[in-house]
Enzyme design. Structure first.
Site, PDB file in Angstrom:
ATOM      1  N   GLU A 197      11.188  -2.740   9.569  1.00  0.00           N
ATOM      2  CA  GLU A 197      10.212  -3.264   8.624  1.00  0.00           C
ATOM      3  C   GLU A 197       9.763  -2.106   7.753  1.00  0.00           C
ATOM      4  OE1 GLU A 197       6.540  -4.861  10.103  1.00  0.00           O
ATOM      5  OE2 GLU A 197       7.586  -6.067  11.575  1.00  0.00           O
TER       6      GLU A 197
ATOM      7  N   ASP B  18      -4.697  -3.841   8.569  1.00  0.00           N
ATOM      8  CA  ASP B  18      -4.272  -2.624   9.241  1.00  0.00           C
ATOM      9  C   ASP B  18      -5.425  -1.815   9.811  1.00  0.00           C
ATOM     10  OD1 ASP B  18      -1.393  -2.623   9.067  1.00  0.00           O
ATOM     11  OD2 ASP B  18      -1.667  -2.530   6.901  1.00  0.00           O
TER      12      ASP B  18
END
Lengths: 420, 268
Positions: B50, B61
């Site tokens: 990824e 995040d």
């Protein structure tokens, strides 16, 4: 009544829910709870009572005759600065905090830039007995230590956000991260009419009393509606609160004034609608200050409350359809207007609201002496005295002991409207 | 040259194991450094890479990936660099997907991004802040360019949304194991296994589980019930800890990849 947003939260191509799947259930739950509450006279009655007895609404519609003389048209001020906590924001936070109680959640999170929404949220949480955590960019906690102290005194926890640019947008990011993690028992009391559905519509519902009261007060005072209503626009909650009532009244022009900062040609501004770049930020498609790659660009305004690189999606839609007009006002012109209103009417406005006052001066000239213009005076200026001292050079004593410089002596730049 | 990631998961399943999916942001520590790191991960056992597109406002995040993305942005990484990174890593033969917040794609142009991703050899896109409800433009572009559409499901997703979301996916389904942001956690989440079971009720697509995995034992644990084990922050952490010592960073990354690759093979 406006039929927008549609069921999925869109205002035309703007708005929606550009958010992680983890929050979708919570946003659905919030949407259902808000719609249910707004249809329940028990909820709306209690909110109405709190707004009247605790927050001090309806706010006055004040006939600013001396300012009108200078402006050359009749200017009325919607005195949201007189509300508890000194701004329109108390309407929104009381609504959202009461809804939080109704949903059985015990913990509230909020973001704040300069601290005004944080203080308002901490106030509502103290009043309603909710735990309160406020996310604030580290840079802002340093610039606005007094508001941090206010929140502490009201019993809130303040988290200094150290990521990204360490300002409002990063405080929102961190609040979203908290919400994703604690969504089962936590409500996110969002500070403006932006973000994912239902926030733009829900916040609008809670602040639309500004326009509803203005309509009633105008009819009482003038026997007719005003020709124009004006407000400053950062995220856009005070403006949408003023506009919503009048969207379907074609005789009433709607004007929003964005923060032009050091000038819209300098990159140091927060005039998101003026910049006109569509993008996605904090859960909604709207206009966004961004670079060529879609990275958010830091905004600038002398007024912390307008210093945001996005704008509520309904404003984007009102701008695109042409129903409302948006213009930038520079820092210098806003500060001139702050001084002007202080000197003419004895009212010190928030610098945010001073953008609307400055815009109204232009409109007065355009619309002529018969025009009636309502300015949403969304907040008071006490919080901005640090900025005013620096900008105008206030408070310095002269060697001979006489009073220091006033704005008419010190304000070198700008339109010169302060020379009275 | 690209093609769906789905066969990778099916091949792993045929071997009696889960696939290992590794994440790193492009441009961290710099563009060549991230390509070296991703190649190292492929060489040591990652089945799918990824490639993260660094973004200014990464709301999903935690601190580790935020820091790496910030470093990449400060280093001047551009969307075009991300596509070049995809190309370089796809050249190893590994399947490569891009993980990105939505605004940079919209700004680049959804159709143009899909076309350029496909011609770089990318297999598809993971979209953490784009749900299928809002994705019609992306779905059309992905279908036109034969790209995987990897949407996320969460423990909080209703059954109705699981069905709707997985119906919109191609390649695999990304199941977020915890309610929260990215970052290594001490133990794997108890929410993950029931979520995977619920997803299996509504789709035959492979299911990758991410958020929180950092050790071989955790990978083995998740690999018992998932088709793919997705690891991000733990890889980033190895590079952050090594600082300017790139060689040590790559060695550490290789060791972690081997540990995780061993983990997904111990699972069943």
């Amino acid at each position: 009544m406006s039929a927008l947003p549609d069921e999925s939260g869109h205002f035309g191509r703007f708005g929606g829910r550009m958010m992680p799947e983890a929050l979708m259930a919570a946003l659905d739950e919030l949407t259902a709870a808000w719609q249910d509450a707004m249809a329940d006279p028990g909820f709306t009655g209690e909110l109405e009572r709190m707004l009247r007895e605790y927050a001090g609404t309806p706010s006055l519609l004040y006939d600013a005759t001396k300012l009108s003389e200078v402006a050359g048209a009749r200017i009325l001020l919607k005195r949201e600065d007189l509300n508890h906590t000194g701004a329109h924001k108390i309407r929104n936070v009381l609504g959202q905090a009461l809804l939080t109680k109704r949903m059985g959640k015990t913990r509230v999170i909020a973001e704040t830039g300069a601290g005004q929404h944080g203080v308002a949220t901490a106030t509502a949480c103290a009043y309603l007995g909710l735990d309160c955590v406020v996310y604030m960019g580290e840079v802002d906690t340093e610039r606005q230590a007094l508001n941090v102290a206010r929140m502490h005194l009201l019993g809130a926890e303040v988290v200094a956000v150290k990521s990204g640019s360490r300002t409002l947008k990063d405080a929102i990011n961190e609040a979203i991260r908290d919400w994703v993690t604690n969504v089962d028992h936590t409500a996110y009391v969002f500070g403006t009419a932006a973000g994912p559905h239902p926030f733009p519509a829900m916040v609008r519902d809670f602040v639309r009393g500004i326009g509803d009261e203005t309509r009633e007060q105008s009819m009482e005072l003038l026997g007719r509606l005003p020709d124009a209503v004006v407000a400053c626009v950062g995220g856009g909650s005070n403006a949408i609160g003023m506009f919503e009532t009048f969207i379907d009244e074609p005789s009433v022009r709607l004007y929003g004034f964005e923060a032009g900062g050091e000038g819209v040609d300098t990159l140091r501004h927060a005039a998101t609608i003026w910049q006109h770049d569509t993008g996605v930020l904090h859960g909604a498609r709207t206009y966004v200050l961004q670079d060529e790659d879609g990275q958010t660009v830091e905004s600038h305004s002398i007024s912390a409350g307008l210093d945001y690189p996005g704008v509520g999606p309904e404003h984007a839609w009102l701008a695109e359809t042409g129903r409302a007009e948006y213009r930038p006002i520079t820092d210098a012109r806003a500060m001139d207007a702050m001084a002007l209103l202080s000197r003419t009417e004895g009212i010190i406005p928030a610098i945010e609201s001073a953008h609307a006052v400055a815009g109204a001066m232009d409109l007065a000239e355009e619309l002529g002496p018969d025009a009636v213009i309502v300015v949403n005076l969304s907040g008071r200026g006490d919080k901005d005295m640090g900025t005013a001292i620096e900008w105008f050079g206030l408070g310095a004593t002269r060697p001979d002991g006489t009073a220091g410089a006033g704005p008419d002596e010190a304000a070198g730049e700008g339109s010169g409207e302060v020379q009275l | 040259m690209s093609g769906s990631t789905r066969p990778v998961f099916e091949a792993a399943r045929a071997e009696g194991r889960a696939a290992l999916v590794g994440y790193l942001p492009a441009g961290f520590p710099d563009v060549p450094g991230s390509v070296d790191a991703m190649r190292t991960m492929v060489e040591n056992g990652c089945d799918v890479i990824e490639v993260g597109l660094p973004y200014s406002d990464p709301v999903m995040d935690g601190p580790t990936i935020q820091r790496a993305a910030q470093t990449a942005l400060e280093g001047g990484v551009r969307t075009a660099d991300v596509l070049r990174t995809v190309e370089a890593v796809a050249a190893t033969g590994a399947k490569v997907v891009v993980m990105t917040y939505w605004n940079p794609v919209e700004r680049y142009g959804v159709e143009r991004f899909a076309a350029d991703l496909a011609s770089a050899g990318g297999s598809g896109l993971i979209t953490p802040d784009l749900v299928p409800d809002e994705a019609s433009e992306w779905v059309a572009a992905a279908d036109k360019h034969d790209l995987d559409k990897i949407f996320l499901v969460a423990p909080s997703s209703t059954d109705e949304r699981l069905a709707m979301t997985t119906a919109a996916c191609r390649g695999f389904v990304y199941a977020t194991a915890v309610m929260g942001v990215t970052g290594a956690r001490e133990s794997t989440s108890s929410l993950a296994e029931p979520l995977v079971a619920r997803v299996r009720e509504v789709t035959d697509l492979p299911i990758g589980v991410g958020l929180g995995v950092s050790t071989g034992d955790q990978a083995a644990d998740v690999g018992r019930y998932a088709d793919g084990v997705i690891v991000g922050s733990a890889f980033v952490r190895r590079l952050l800890d090594a600082g300017d010592d790139r060689r040590t960073g790559l060695e550490s990354l290789a060791a972690l990849t081997r540990e995780l690759a061993d983990g997904v093979r111990r699972a069943r």
